[in-house]
Motif scaffolding. Structure first.
Motif, PDB file in Angstrom:
ATOM      1  N   TYR A 144       0.868  -1.174   0.000  1.00  0.00           N
ATOM      2  CA  TYR A 144       0.000   0.000   0.000  1.00  0.00           C
ATOM      3  C   TYR A 144       0.902   1.221   0.000  1.00  0.00           C
ATOM      4  N   PHE A 171      -2.093  -1.380  -3.657  1.00  0.00           N
ATOM      5  CA  PHE A 171      -2.931  -0.193  -3.706  1.00  0.00           C
ATOM      6  C   PHE A 171      -2.006   0.999  -3.869  1.00  0.00           C
ATOM      7  N   LEU A 220      -5.905  -0.225  -7.872  1.00  0.00           N
ATOM      8  CA  LEU A 220      -5.720  -1.561  -7.312  1.00  0.00           C
ATOM      9  C   LEU A 220      -5.114  -2.426  -8.408  1.00  0.00           C
TER      10      LEU A 220
END
Length: 224
Positions: A144, A171, A220
């Motif tokens: 992330y 992400f 994503l």
């Protein structure tokens, strides 16, 4: 008030008004003045969309949220831990977050959370130099990234090369104004998509984060 699990991730919950929650890993403790609620003798923390880009992405129908109990997560730009604390709730005590930030001042703000949450490791390092934390970070299930740098896509890809498992997920929170303040954000997001695809990543979904976060998008992706 009733809570029900999201179909996209059973460890994220939603109430009748559409507000998001995670089950509190540290009952009685808040991280950023979020609301605590009780449901079926369990405590949940409200996940505030205008404080967390991941929560905003979920509200904007990013779809699948591939974060599971026991996962290993590399979080680039962990800052004061708002979003990371909710990921910490989701992965539970058997998971781990390797939280990287370049600012020692910001990491000091994270320290109280690290005391409460043993599944977060704070790392003072530059995400642009992933080799610097090879001695700490293992291969991870998900990366992330929320880093305000002009070359934020290159940072993301560089860390994928070092740490993301095959078929792992990522992400990427893109801040258009950090890349080029003079360009239309829509053009920047198109360029980001091309860069990710040229590297060979599968883009599962892209969503704009307005009205919660202006001139931001969330990508994503999956490692092929």
């Amino acid at each position: 008030m009733k809570l029900k699990p999201l179909k996209e991730n059973k460890n994220i919950f939603i109430d009748e008004r559409g507000k998001l929650y995670t089950k509190n890993l540290v009952p009685g403790k808040v991280v950023y003045e979020e609301k605590l609620v009780k449901y079926n003798n369990e405590e949940y923390r409200e996940w505030i969309t205008n404080r967390s880009k991941l929560a905003a992405a979920i509200k904007k129908n990013i779809g699948e949220v591939p974060i599971n109990k026991g996962d290993k997560i590399l979080y680039l730009g962990i800052a004061s831990g708002t979003t990371a604390s909710h990921i910490s709730d989701i992965i539970d005590k058997n998971g781990i977050i390797f939280g990287v930030d370049v600012s020692s001042r910001i990491l000091r703000d994270l320290v109280p959370i690290l005391y409460d949450r043993s599944n977060i490791i704070g790392i003072l390092a530059d995400a642009d130099k992933p080799w610097e934390y090879l001695h700490i970070v293992t291969k991870v299930d998900l990366i992330y990234q929320d880093v305000a740098q002009p070359h934020q896509v290159k940072i993301f890809i560089r860390n994928i090369e070092y740490y993301l498992k095959n078929k792992g997920y990522g992400f990427l929170a893109v801040k258009a104004r950090s890349i080029d303040v003079s360009k239309d954000p829509r053009e920047i997001f198109k360029e980001v998509r091309r860069e990710l695809e040229d590297y060979g990543l599968k883009i599962i979904k892209e969503v704009r984060l307005e009205p919660y976060h202006i001139d931001h998008a969330m990508f994503l992706v999956q490692n092929k």
